[in-house]
Design an enzyme around this catalytic site. Structure first.
Site, PDB file in Angstrom:
ATOM      1  N   LEU A 268       0.832  -1.199   0.000  1.00 28.73           N
ATOM      2  CA  LEU A 268       0.000   0.000   0.000  1.00 28.73           C
ATOM      3  C   LEU A 268       0.867   1.250   0.000  1.00 28.73           C
ATOM      4  O   LEU A 268       1.875   1.314   0.713  1.00 28.73           O
ATOM      5  CB  LEU A 268      -0.902  -0.010   1.241  1.00 28.73           C
ATOM      6  CG  LEU A 268      -1.961   1.082   1.349  1.00 28.73           C
ATOM      7  CD1 LEU A 268      -3.115   0.802   0.393  1.00 28.73           C
ATOM      8  CD2 LEU A 268      -2.483   1.175   2.784  1.00 28.73           C
ATOM      9  N   SER A 269       0.458   2.248  -0.791  1.00 28.07           N
ATOM     10  CA  SER A 269       1.128   3.549  -0.836  1.00 28.07           C
ATOM     11  C   SER A 269       2.593   3.370  -1.247  1.00 28.07           C
ATOM     12  O   SER A 269       2.859   2.842  -2.321  1.00 28.07           O
ATOM     13  CB  SER A 269       0.976   4.268   0.516  1.00 28.07           C
ATOM     14  OG  SER A 269       1.356   5.619   0.409  1.00 28.07           O
ATOM     15  N   MET A 270       3.575   3.763  -0.407  1.00 29.73           N
ATOM     16  CA  MET A 270       4.965   3.517  -0.775  1.00 29.73           C
ATOM     17  C   MET A 270       5.238   2.023  -0.934  1.00 29.73           C
ATOM     18  O   MET A 270       6.181   1.623  -1.617  1.00 29.73           O
ATOM     19  CB  MET A 270       5.901   4.117   0.268  1.00 29.73           C
ATOM     20  CG  MET A 270       7.384   3.992  -0.045  1.00 29.73           C
ATOM     21  SD  MET A 270       8.371   4.783   1.242  1.00 29.73           S
ATOM     22  CE  MET A 270       9.972   4.038   0.929  1.00 29.73           C
TER      23      MET A 270
END
Length: 408
Positions: A232-234
């Site tokens: 998720l995300s980074m």
């Protein structure tokens, strides 16, 4: 999505929307989020901490009262919400000289989540410690039942600023509902290892995922032939980096996809990419240092990202943080090494990484899908807060179909 609160601070609004999104899986209530936000002074990190912490304390106290009075379901629900509110409270306190309040708020977030986890019967949620380079990584194992049946499995981790506990609201119970075993963990640089072990991020994420898969393969409820990794995300660059070198994975999900974080570091530096990188890594670059300080003074996203980035990367200056991003990349043929079917998610109005999912998708040579989420659907923000049921349904539909093709 239009900023309904904090009209002059996109970061404050995004973090408020993030908490609202956790309503979908029990991590917040709308009135609690709105009433807390209404008390916060825009741009004031102390005010943000004070009000979220006050809400978390109130909700956790009510949960403790409910538990003592023999109301475990009410207590579980309260502890879940309190965990998320404590997480939010400490969000803006990180920097190279970290505010001492952040450890207490983080620990309370974990305590409340574990109190909630202990009150679940289905799914069963068990805290685990995953062996890693002479220490351990904290995580949670979600079991659908007590049968010991091997099931397709999702290994999940957060990104630049999220916790393992928060992944409960980003898809862990949703996977259990669909018949998966779930293993969630915090890697180096993520809150548990950063707060308590001093471990900072590392770009060679395959050296994190390999011991996690080794651990997963010892669990009876894990079907070793059908293990998926979700970042998720980074995590949208970390998980693909791991998958490029760890080929036991049957599927990869990047929410949202990232290709080259270094692109963010150099985009406002004049000259070629090579010249910009040389400046970022130089022993001295006073003009560039001044430019970073100026950006932090005028851009709330830059202010938060750089301060938090120095903390999680273990560096002392804004320039050193931006230089560290240069190593988080799938360029140079790394993306092309990924072999398993890959889902790359994309958000129409991503304020952090616009354009990166398409770059990752274009460089993949494995079976691949680009899944776009729009503002009209309420899903256009980074990682789709505000439309969690919609986004999770589409993601797991893809995973169901992908792993069905690998069923023995």
């Amino acid at each position: 999505m239009k900023q309904l609160l904090f009209p002059n601070n996109a970061q404050f609004w995004y973090e408020t929307l993030r908490s609202m999104s956790h309503i979908a899986y029990g991590g917040a209530d709308f009135g609690e989020v709105v009433s807390t936000a209404a008390r916060i002074t825009e741009d004031d990190y102390d005010s943000w901490y004070t009000e979220w912490f006050a809400t978390a304390d109130r909700v956790s106290s009510e949960a403790e009262t409910a538990l003592a009075a023999g109301h475990p379901i009410s207590a579980r629900d309260g502890f879940l919400r309190a965990s998320n509110y404590y997480r939010s409270a400490e969000f803006f306190l990180h920097s190279k000289e970290c505010d001492p309040r952040h450890d207490h708020a983080y620990d309370r977030s974990v305590e409340c989540f574990r109190a909630a986890a202990a009150l679940y019967t289905t799914p069963r949620i068990e805290p685990v410690q995953i062996p890693y380079e002479g220490t351990t990584l904290p995580g949670y194992l979600y079991r659908a039942d007590d049968s010991g049946t091997p099931r397709p499995t999702v290994i999940m981790h957060n990104g630049f600023d999220g916790t393992a506990e928060e992944m409960h609201f980003f898809g862990a119970p949703a996977a259990i509902e669909r018949g998966y075993t779930v293993l969630v963990f915090d890697g180096p640089g993520m809150p548990g290892p950063r707060h308590h072990q001093g471990l900072v991020f590392r770009p060679d994420w395959e050296n994190v995922i390999t011991p996690v898969i080794d651990f997963a393969e010892t669990i009876p409820e894990v079907d070793n032939s059908r293990i998926a990794l979700l970042g998720l995300s980074m995590g949208g660059v970390l998980a693909p980096r791991a998958a490029a070198f760890e080929h036991r994975l049957a599927a990869l999900i990047a929410v949202d996809g990232l290709y080259d974080l270094g692109e963010l570091s150099v985009r406002n530096i004049p000259g070629t990419r090579e010249e910009a990188e040389r400046l970022l890594r130089a022993a001295s670059a006073s003009e560039l240092d001044a430019a970073f300080e100026q950006a932090m003074a005028h851009d709330p996203i830059a202010r938060w990202a750089v301060n938090h980035g120095m903390y999680v990367m273990g560096v002392d200056t804004p320039r050193a943080f931006n230089a560290s991003y240069l190593d988080y990349t799938l360029t140079g043929g790394i993306a092309e090494k990924i072999q398993c079917p890959t889902l790359v998610c994309d958000a129409e109005e991503d304020i952090f990484f616009k354009g990166q999912p398409e770059q990752l998708y274009d460089h993949l040579t494995c079976p691949k899908t680009l899944m776009e989420f729009t503002t009209e659907e309420g899903a256009g923000a980074h990682c789709h807060p505000g439309a969690m049921r919609l986004s999770i349904a589409r993601i797991y539909n893809w995973l169901d179909d992908t792993l069905a093709a690998t069923r023995p």
